[in-house]
Scaffold this motif. Structure first.
Motif, PDB file in Angstrom:
ATOM      1  N   ALA A   1      -3.084  10.788  -8.601  1.00  0.00           N
ATOM      2  CA  ALA A   1      -3.627   9.475  -8.265  1.00  0.00           C
ATOM      3  C   ALA A   1      -5.060   9.424  -8.793  1.00  0.00           C
ATOM      4  O   ALA A   1      -5.731  10.450  -8.905  1.00  0.00           O
ATOM      5  N   ILE A   2      -5.514   8.226  -9.119  1.00  0.00           N
ATOM      6  CA  ILE A   2      -6.864   8.023  -9.649  1.00  0.00           C
ATOM      7  C   ILE A   2      -7.606   7.129  -8.668  1.00  0.00           C
ATOM      8  O   ILE A   2      -7.100   6.069  -8.275  1.00  0.00           O
ATOM      9  N   ALA A   3      -8.808   7.527  -8.263  1.00  0.00           N
ATOM     10  CA  ALA A   3      -9.646   6.728  -7.376  1.00  0.00           C
ATOM     11  C   ALA A   3     -10.830   6.205  -8.183  1.00  0.00           C
ATOM     12  O   ALA A   3     -11.523   6.975  -8.857  1.00  0.00           O
ATOM     13  N   LEU A   4     -11.023   4.896  -8.130  1.00  0.00           N
ATOM     14  CA  LEU A   4     -12.146   4.270  -8.821  1.00  0.00           C
ATOM     15  C   LEU A   4     -12.926   3.427  -7.829  1.00  0.00           C
ATOM     16  O   LEU A   4     -12.339   2.775  -6.960  1.00  0.00           O
TER      17      LEU A   4
ATOM     18  N   TYR B   1     -10.432   1.625  -5.396  1.00  0.00           N
ATOM     19  CA  TYR B   1      -9.066   1.340  -5.841  1.00  0.00           C
ATOM     20  C   TYR B   1      -8.383   2.674  -6.077  1.00  0.00           C
ATOM     21  O   TYR B   1      -8.947   3.568  -6.711  1.00  0.00           O
ATOM     22  N   PHE B   2      -7.154   2.804  -5.583  1.00  0.00           N
ATOM     23  CA  PHE B   2      -6.352   3.985  -5.820  1.00  0.00           C
ATOM     24  C   PHE B   2      -5.198   3.561  -6.720  1.00  0.00           C
ATOM     25  O   PHE B   2      -4.432   2.653  -6.373  1.00  0.00           O
ATOM     26  N   LEU B   3      -5.132   4.186  -7.880  1.00  0.00           N
ATOM     27  CA  LEU B   3      -4.176   3.814  -8.911  1.00  0.00           C
ATOM     28  C   LEU B   3      -3.270   5.002  -9.240  1.00  0.00           C
ATOM     29  O   LEU B   3      -3.676   6.160  -9.112  1.00  0.00           O
ATOM     30  N   LEU B   4      -2.057   4.681  -9.674  1.00  0.00           N
ATOM     31  CA  LEU B   4      -1.117   5.702 -10.142  1.00  0.00           C
ATOM     32  C   LEU B   4      -0.758   5.418 -11.593  1.00  0.00           C
ATOM     33  O   LEU B   4      -0.618   4.254 -11.983  1.00  0.00           O
ATOM     34  N   PRO B   5      -0.587   6.460 -12.400  1.00  0.00           N
ATOM     35  CA  PRO B   5      -0.019   6.249 -13.731  1.00  0.00           C
ATOM     36  C   PRO B   5       1.386   5.663 -13.577  1.00  0.00           C
ATOM     37  O   PRO B   5       2.110   6.027 -12.646  1.00  0.00           O
ATOM     38  N   VAL B   6       1.785   4.757 -14.460  1.00  0.00           N
ATOM     39  CA  VAL B   6       3.088   4.106 -14.323  1.00  0.00           C
ATOM     40  C   VAL B   6       4.244   5.103 -14.366  1.00  0.00           C
ATOM     41  O   VAL B   6       5.292   4.844 -13.799  1.00  0.00           O
TER      42      VAL B   6
END
Length: 84
Positions: free
Chosen positions: A58-61, A43-48
């Motif tokens: 970006a954060i990869a989990l 999952y690739f996520l961004l802070p709002v």
């Protein structure tokens, strides 16, 4: 997102909460993340508030069953500092 251990996620708009129940499966809750995409079992996520901070990343989990991700539409925009 809920995690059994602390992930030390940081970024503009991300909040970390320690959950009080020591018997619970998850001990940490993270809010303030937006899904960018899911690819290659990650999952690739961004802070709002990523657009308002030049240091946002970006954060990869991993797509890991120990993590619980909940997705829902925002009904109100996040409170972010002005871009700068």
């Amino acid at each position: 997102m809920y995690a059994p251990h602390r992930l030390y996620l940081e970024g503009p708009g991300i909040t970390e909460s320690r959950l009080p129940d020591p018997e619970a499966r998850y001990h940490y809750r993270y809010a303030g993340l937006s899904l960018l995409t899911r690819s290659n079992e990650r999952y690739f996520l961004l802070p709002v508030c990523w657009a308002s901070a030049s240091h946002a990343r970006a954060i990869a989990l991993p797509d890991d069953p120990s993590l619980r991700l909940e997705f829902f539409p925002l009904t109100t925009p996040p409170h972010c500092p002005p871009a700068g």
